[in-house]
Design a protein around this motif. Structure first.
Motif, PDB file in Angstrom:
ATOM      1  N   SER A  65       0.741  -1.287  -0.101  1.00 39.58           N
ATOM      2  CA  SER A  65      -0.165   0.106   0.016  1.00 39.58           C
ATOM      3  C   SER A  65       0.891   1.138   0.020  1.00 39.58           C
ATOM      4  O   SER A  65       0.876   2.129   0.788  1.00 39.58           O
ATOM      5  N   CYS A  66       1.638   1.236  -1.046  1.00 35.62           N
ATOM      6  CA  CYS A  66       2.690   2.456  -1.264  1.00 35.62           C
ATOM      7  C   CYS A  66       2.787   2.924  -2.562  1.00 35.62           C
ATOM      8  O   CYS A  66       1.979   2.342  -3.385  1.00 35.62           O
ATOM      9  N   CYS A  67       3.310   3.905  -2.760  1.00 33.89           N
ATOM     10  CA  CYS A  67       3.585   4.727  -4.145  1.00 33.89           C
ATOM     11  C   CYS A  67       4.652   5.391  -4.433  1.00 33.89           C
ATOM     12  O   CYS A  67       5.176   6.042  -3.459  1.00 33.89           O
ATOM     13  N   GLY A  68       5.424   5.035  -5.284  1.00 33.41           N
ATOM     14  CA  GLY A  68       6.933   5.708  -5.452  1.00 33.41           C
ATOM     15  C   GLY A  68       8.045   5.112  -4.751  1.00 33.41           C
ATOM     16  O   GLY A  68       7.645   4.257  -3.826  1.00 33.41           O
ATOM     17  N   SER A  69       8.953   5.866  -4.917  1.00 29.21           N
ATOM     18  CA  SER A  69      10.117   5.373  -3.858  1.00 29.21           C
ATOM     19  C   SER A  69      10.131   6.103  -2.732  1.00 29.21           C
ATOM     20  O   SER A  69       9.952   5.669  -1.820  1.00 29.21           O
ATOM     21  N   ASP A  70      10.186   7.487  -2.897  1.00 31.62           N
ATOM     22  CA  ASP A  70       9.926   8.332  -1.589  1.00 31.62           C
ATOM     23  C   ASP A  70       8.380   8.833  -1.219  1.00 31.62           C
ATOM     24  O   ASP A  70       7.673   8.974  -0.242  1.00 31.62           O
ATOM     25  N   SER A  71       7.870   9.147  -2.555  1.00 27.40           N
ATOM     26  CA  SER A  71       6.358   9.315  -2.471  1.00 27.40           C
ATOM     27  C   SER A  71       5.707   9.441  -4.116  1.00 27.40           C
ATOM     28  O   SER A  71       6.564   9.032  -4.943  1.00 27.40           O
ATOM     29  N   TYR A  72       4.480   9.685  -4.087  1.00 25.04           N
ATOM     30  CA  TYR A  72       4.062   9.596  -5.635  1.00 25.04           C
ATOM     31  C   TYR A  72       4.557  10.668  -6.444  1.00 25.04           C
ATOM     32  O   TYR A  72       4.389  10.643  -7.570  1.00 25.04           O
ATOM     33  N   LEU A  73       5.183  11.673  -5.705  1.00 26.41           N
ATOM     34  CA  LEU A  73       5.779  12.714  -6.723  1.00 26.41           C
ATOM     35  C   LEU A  73       6.871  12.272  -7.576  1.00 26.41           C
ATOM     36  O   LEU A  73       7.520  12.871  -8.598  1.00 26.41           O
ATOM     37  N   ASP A  74       7.466  10.861  -7.214  1.00 26.97           N
ATOM     38  CA  ASP A  74       8.275  10.481  -8.063  1.00 26.97           C
ATOM     39  C   ASP A  74       8.214  10.366  -9.447  1.00 26.97           C
ATOM     40  O   ASP A  74       8.914  10.384 -10.553  1.00 26.97           O
ATOM     41  N   TYR A  75       6.782  10.355  -9.729  1.00 25.13           N
ATOM     42  CA  TYR A  75       6.326   9.950 -11.038  1.00 25.13           C
ATOM     43  C   TYR A  75       5.742  11.453 -11.973  1.00 25.13           C
ATOM     44  O   TYR A  75       5.551  11.246 -13.001  1.00 25.13           O
ATOM     45  N   VAL A  76       6.373  12.467 -11.211  1.00 27.41           N
ATOM     46  CA  VAL A  76       6.074  13.721 -11.916  1.00 27.41           C
ATOM     47  C   VAL A  76       6.990  13.942 -13.150  1.00 27.41           C
ATOM     48  O   VAL A  76       8.276  13.625 -13.138  1.00 27.41           O
ATOM     49  N   GLY A  77       6.379  14.309 -14.146  1.00 26.78           N
ATOM     50  CA  GLY A  77       7.015  14.353 -15.543  1.00 26.78           C
ATOM     51  C   GLY A  77       7.317  12.935 -16.349  1.00 26.78           C
ATOM     52  O   GLY A  77       8.177  13.088 -17.142  1.00 26.78           O
ATOM     53  N   MET A  78       7.099  11.814 -15.702  1.00 22.28           N
ATOM     54  CA  MET A  78       7.326  10.516 -16.307  1.00 22.28           C
ATOM     55  C   MET A  78       6.412  10.442 -17.480  1.00 22.28           C
ATOM     56  O   MET A  78       5.053  10.787 -17.424  1.00 22.28           O
ATOM     57  N   GLU A  79       6.785  10.120 -18.733  1.00 21.69           N
ATOM     58  CA  GLU A  79       5.982   9.945 -19.675  1.00 21.69           C
ATOM     59  C   GLU A  79       5.412   8.303 -20.021  1.00 21.69           C
ATOM     60  O   GLU A  79       6.291   7.259 -20.085  1.00 21.69           O
ATOM     61  N   PHE A  80       4.122   8.038 -19.773  1.00 21.57           N
ATOM     62  CA  PHE A  80       3.615   6.512 -19.845  1.00 21.57           C
ATOM     63  C   PHE A  80       3.305   6.330 -20.976  1.00 21.57           C
ATOM     64  O   PHE A  80       3.100   7.396 -21.974  1.00 21.57           O
ATOM     65  N   THR A  81       3.223   5.017 -21.449  1.00 23.68           N
ATOM     66  CA  THR A  81       2.707   4.617 -22.666  1.00 23.68           C
ATOM     67  C   THR A  81       1.201   4.243 -22.562  1.00 23.68           C
ATOM     68  O   THR A  81       0.688   4.274 -21.578  1.00 23.68           O
ATOM     69  N   ALA A  82       0.670   3.908 -23.773  1.00 22.39           N
ATOM     70  CA  ALA A  82      -0.636   3.780 -24.122  1.00 22.39           C
ATOM     71  C   ALA A  82      -1.006   2.147 -23.123  1.00 22.39           C
ATOM     72  O   ALA A  82      -1.979   2.057 -22.911  1.00 22.39           O
ATOM     73  N   ASN A  83       0.084   1.654 -23.396  1.00 21.98           N
ATOM     74  CA  ASN A  83      -0.273   0.145 -22.729  1.00 21.98           C
ATOM     75  C   ASN A  83      -0.132   0.117 -21.182  1.00 21.98           C
ATOM     76  O   ASN A  83      -0.235  -0.992 -20.451  1.00 21.98           O
ATOM     77  N   GLN A  84       0.146   1.261 -20.550  1.00 17.80           N
ATOM     78  CA  GLN A  84       0.258   1.181 -19.025  1.00 17.80           C
ATOM     79  C   GLN A  84      -0.997   1.882 -18.630  1.00 17.80           C
ATOM     80  O   GLN A  84      -1.332   3.108 -18.786  1.00 17.80           O
ATOM     81  N   SER A  85      -1.278   1.329 -17.628  1.00 15.85           N
ATOM     82  CA  SER A  85      -2.620   1.829 -16.748  1.00 15.85           C
ATOM     83  C   SER A  85      -2.156   2.845 -15.892  1.00 15.85           C
ATOM     84  O   SER A  85      -1.460   2.724 -14.934  1.00 15.85           O
ATOM     85  N   THR A  86      -2.786   3.754 -15.806  1.00 14.03           N
ATOM     86  CA  THR A  86      -2.505   5.158 -15.227  1.00 14.03           C
ATOM     87  C   THR A  86      -3.776   5.838 -14.632  1.00 14.03           C
ATOM     88  O   THR A  86      -4.868   5.673 -15.138  1.00 14.03           O
ATOM     89  N   VAL A  87      -3.576   6.582 -13.545  1.00 11.88           N
ATOM     90  CA  VAL A  87      -4.738   7.751 -13.079  1.00 11.88           C
ATOM     91  C   VAL A  87      -4.119   9.024 -12.897  1.00 11.88           C
ATOM     92  O   VAL A  87      -2.725   9.136 -12.909  1.00 11.88           O
TER      93      VAL A  87
END
Length: 300
Positions: free
Chosen positions: A158-180
């Protein structure tokens, strides 16, 4: 010349063989336990590796230098333990002093390494452990293995990211990856962050209604600290079994050497008695014969 008592030697040999059989049975029991543990480690490693990997990724990871994943490390450690245990197992069956001593030596090295690891693990505090833990979220979009493992980690802990969910800021996801999409405040500014779906506990139509706000590094450290006593007890138990294996292996090697010496001594004693019996038979003078002198003939 005094000759050792053969009956006494046979009694000592029988007692020694009984002791050796008892020690060998205990050692075989311990080695069988190690074989089961090694087999479980290998099966677990292959199961995890087969769940998250395919053959093409296996070669790609080997070329890129990321070969030693936890599943592969479990397989390697299981094979090493299996090989070491088989040395002791067959050494006990064949009554080989060399193999049993080698088994005790290898077990001593493994026991020493485990003792060092346990001491270092309990000497580290949570902050030091935090600096050693790494969750490579920056490779989430480019590495299928890391993506699957991070998603599993985020759901389980029940966690997100390495330190927090802000680690995903600016990350470019592909269409095959489920995101919110997550809406949050950063330094007083209202920003939206795209995160993996595994970071969200409750997903709405567009935005994530309930986030997993804890970083995975903190979650892993908390899990290790909470279960430190259980891990310590398991580690000490395995080390105690290994210590018993070393003691029984050394005792068995000592019994094998004594038994071989007793067999050699008995064979030499039997040969010596046979030689002495033959020499006594040759040197024996028959006392039950009577000497009769020849009669003298006279002429009339």
């Amino acid at each position: 010349m005094s000759v050792p008592n053969t009956n006494k030697m046979k009694f000592l040999k029988t007692e020694l063989e009984y002791n050796m059989k008892s020690i060998r049975f205990l050692l075989l029991t311990i080695t069988a336990m190690f074989i089961v543990i090694a087999g479980l480690m290998i099966v677990l490693g292959f199961s995890v590796y087969g769940h998250f990997h395919n053959f093409s990724f296996f070669f790609e990871s080997a070329k890129s230098g990321r070969f030693f994943t936890p599943s592969v490390l479990s397989i390697i450690l299981g094979m090493v333990l299996l090989i070491v245990t088989l040395v002791g197992f067959f050494g006990s069956l064949k009554q080989s002093t060399c193999m049993v001593n080698l088994y005790a030596f290898l077990l001593s090295i493994i026991l020493l390494l485990k003792l060092i690891v346990v001491i270092l693990a309990f000497a580290l505090d949570a902050q030091t452990l935090y600096s050693y833990v790494s969750v490579p979220v920056w490779d989430y979009t480019t590495d299928p293995e890391i993506q699957a493992e991070i998603d599993q980690l985020q759901r389980c802990l029940s966690c997100c990211g390495s330190d927090s969910y802000l680690d995903y800021v600016g990350m470019e996801f592909t269409a095959n990856q489920s995101t919110v999409v997550v809406s949050t405040q950063v330094d007083g500014d209202h920003v939206t962050v795209v995160v993996p779906e595994s970071c969200c506990m409750t997903v709405g139509e567009v935005y994530c209604n309930k986030m997993r706000a804890v970083g995975c590094k903190s979650a892993v450290i908390s899990l290790v600290v909470q279960n430190a006593s259980v891990i310590g007890v398991l580690g000490v138990s395995v080390m105690f079994i290994q210590l018993l294996g070393i003691i029984f292996a050394l005792l068995l090697a000592r019994c094998i050497r004594k038994l071989k010496s007793q067999r050699g001594l008995m064979a030499w004693t039997i040969k010596e008695q046979m030689v002495m019996a033959r020499e006594a038979a040759k040197a024996k003078t028959p006392d039950d014969k009577v000497y009769i002198a020849p009669t003298e003939s006279s002429t009339a």
